[in-house]
Motif scaffolding. Structure first.
Motif, PDB file in Angstrom:
ATOM      1  N   GLU A  98       5.985  11.459   9.210  1.00 62.06           N
ATOM      2  CA  GLU A  98       5.855  10.079   9.682  1.00 62.06           C
ATOM      3  C   GLU A  98       4.839   9.295   8.841  1.00 62.06           C
ATOM      4  OE1 GLU A  98       5.781   9.081  14.099  1.00 62.06           O
ATOM      5  OE2 GLU A  98       3.727   8.605  13.500  1.00 62.06           O
ATOM      6  N   VAL A  99       3.676   9.922   8.587  1.00 63.09           N
ATOM      7  CA  VAL A  99       2.637   9.237   7.809  1.00 63.09           C
ATOM      8  C   VAL A  99       3.148   8.942   6.407  1.00 63.09           C
ATOM      9  CG1 VAL A  99       0.322   9.441   6.808  1.00 63.09           C
ATOM     10  CG2 VAL A  99       0.739  10.235   9.148  1.00 63.09           C
ATOM     11  N   ARG A 100       3.746   9.963   5.765  1.00 59.53           N
ATOM     12  CA  ARG A 100       4.232   9.776   4.385  1.00 59.53           C
ATOM     13  C   ARG A 100       5.322   8.716   4.291  1.00 59.53           C
ATOM     14  NH1 ARG A 100       2.526  13.196   0.642  1.00 59.53           N
ATOM     15  NH2 ARG A 100       1.507  15.104   1.333  1.00 59.53           N
ATOM     16  N   ALA A 101       6.100   8.596   5.357  1.00 62.53           N
ATOM     17  CA  ALA A 101       7.199   7.611   5.334  1.00 62.53           C
ATOM     18  C   ALA A 101       6.697   6.205   5.659  1.00 62.53           C
ATOM     19  CB  ALA A 101       8.286   8.033   6.316  1.00 62.53           C
ATOM     20  N   GLY A 102       5.378   6.074   5.891  1.00 64.07           N
ATOM     21  CA  GLY A 102       4.834   4.753   6.225  1.00 64.07           C
ATOM     22  C   GLY A 102       5.287   4.277   7.595  1.00 64.07           C
ATOM     23  N   GLN A 103       5.609   5.243   8.484  1.00 70.85           N
ATOM     24  CA  GLN A 103       6.159   4.854   9.793  1.00 70.85           C
ATOM     25  C   GLN A 103       5.155   4.996  10.936  1.00 70.85           C
ATOM     26  OE1 GLN A 103       9.541   7.415   9.876  1.00 70.85           O
ATOM     27  NE2 GLN A 103      10.851   5.980   8.756  1.00 70.85           N
ATOM     28  N   TRP A 104       3.925   5.344  10.606  1.00 69.96           N
ATOM     29  CA  TRP A 104       2.929   5.536  11.664  1.00 69.96           C
ATOM     30  C   TRP A 104       2.435   4.169  12.136  1.00 69.96           C
ATOM     31  CZ3 TRP A 104      -2.846   6.796  10.821  1.00 69.96           C
ATOM     32  CH2 TRP A 104      -3.447   7.062  12.065  1.00 69.96           C
ATOM     33  N   SER A 105       2.611   3.913  13.423  1.00 72.35           N
ATOM     34  CA  SER A 105       2.232   2.581  13.918  1.00 72.35           C
ATOM     35  C   SER A 105       0.878   2.594  14.632  1.00 72.35           C
ATOM     36  CB  SER A 105       3.328   2.053  14.855  1.00 72.35           C
ATOM     37  OG  SER A 105       3.487   2.956  15.923  1.00 72.35           O
TER      38      SER A 105
END
Ligand code: DGY
Length: 321
Positions: free
Chosen positions: A126-133
């Motif tokens: 999630e972090v690597r995909a830039g999806q952490w909100s």
């Protein structure tokens, strides 16, 4: 000088040490050898040093009456990729590299257990995909490890190191399935209890596999065994891929019966079946159990000791057949 074939590249220092004592051929391309090439090598070399990637089943030995090879010094503890009975029929001694990899393999089992329970793989992706909100109380909520029950299937050297980490590091209660009776003082050292397989599966929040692979343990953990596991439990496999029925595992995780799993080994590796790759809740590693510089060196020196003892006329320290 005895002629030795090493089927994969080894750490440099060990390759040097081996070359000082033997006339060594290294597999420069560092790819698994075919059955035909291994069969030819049995006729050409005094010793072979295979690894888990070299399938040495019956087809490698069948039809041969006499070979030059006298010893298979396996680089690794597990040797279910070698048809030991066929090797014995040809008078070939088989050795392995136990002990030196127990710590690191148990470390990887513990890593997988923690990653699966705490959803670390999902979080990293999630972090690597830039999806952490951002932080929130309901984000990637996992399962607590400390104080839970760990079932260990196969209480040999690696299983015991796993018990040590889980019991003393995480306060886990240990239950054990092992084919033969474990000495009471060994169980006591980890506050462990030995039980039947089904009882261990039913009692455990986490089940970690440390038994040998091969035909006798193929699908030991199949649909029936998984049904016997506690709802929400996790399965960890650092033993051999064939011990787990992977399709049954995918079904058990997808149905929500199991909480997830951590796998370091796969049936048919390095190919990993698509159903496994697609299944959320599985943490997957590429057979890293013994993969530390210290351990890979130690495995090489262990194989070297086995070869040296054998060719000097002594009993190899780690003879398995
Ligand atoms: C072992 O030592 O058995 C590892 O899994 C590599 O073969």
């Amino acid at each position: 000088m005895k002629k030795v074939l090493v089927t994969r590249r080894w750490p440099e220092a060990v390759e040097r040490a081996l070359s000082e004592r033997f006339e060594v051929s290294f597999n420069e391309v560092d790819q698994p050898m075919s059955a035909e090439a291994l069969r030819a090598a049995l006729l050409e070399f005094d010793a072979l040093c295979p690894t888990v990637t070299d399938g040495m089943g019956a087809e490698v030995f069948d039809g041969l009456d006499a070979v030059r090879c006298k010893v298979l010094a396996n680089y690794g503890v597990g040797y279910s990729h070698i048809d030991v009975a066929a090797a014995q029929r040809l008078g070939i001694v088989v050795t392995n590299t136990p002990d030196v990899l127990s710590d690191c393999t148990a470390d990887i089992a513990m890593t997988l257990l923690l990653m699966a329970a705490r959803r670390a793989g999902e979080g990293e992706r999630e972090v690597r995909a830039g999806q952490w909100s951002g932080w929130r109380p309901t984000h990637l909520v996992g399962t607590k490890v400390s104080g839970k029950v760990l079932g260990i299937v196969g209480f040999g050297r690696i299983g015991r190191e796993m018990a040590r980490r889980a019991h003393f590091g995480f306060g886990m209660e240990i239950v054990v399935y092992n084919r033969s009776a474990v000495a009471p003082e060994v169980l006591e050292a980890f506050g462990a209890r030995q039980m039947g397989l089904e009882e261990v599966l039913a009692a455990s929040d986490f089940v970690s596999l440390h038994c040998p692979g091969g035909a006798e343990n193929r699908h030991l953990i199949g649909a029936e065994a998984m049904a016997a596991m506690k709802p929400g439990a996790f399965l960890i496999n650092t033993a051999r891929g064939e011990v787990v029925d992977e399709l049954a595992l995918v079904a058990a995780v997808r149905s929500g019966h199991l909480g997830g799993a951590g796998l370091d080994v796969f049936d048919g590796e390095p190919v990993v079946r698509q159903e496994v790759l697609d299944c959320p809740g599985l943490v997957l590693l590429p057979h890293l159990g013994s993969a530390t510089a210290e351990t890979r060196d130690a495995m090489g020196y262990c194989a070297l000791d086995n070869l040296t003892a054998f060719f000097e006329g002594y009993a190899p320290p780690n003879r398995v057949a």
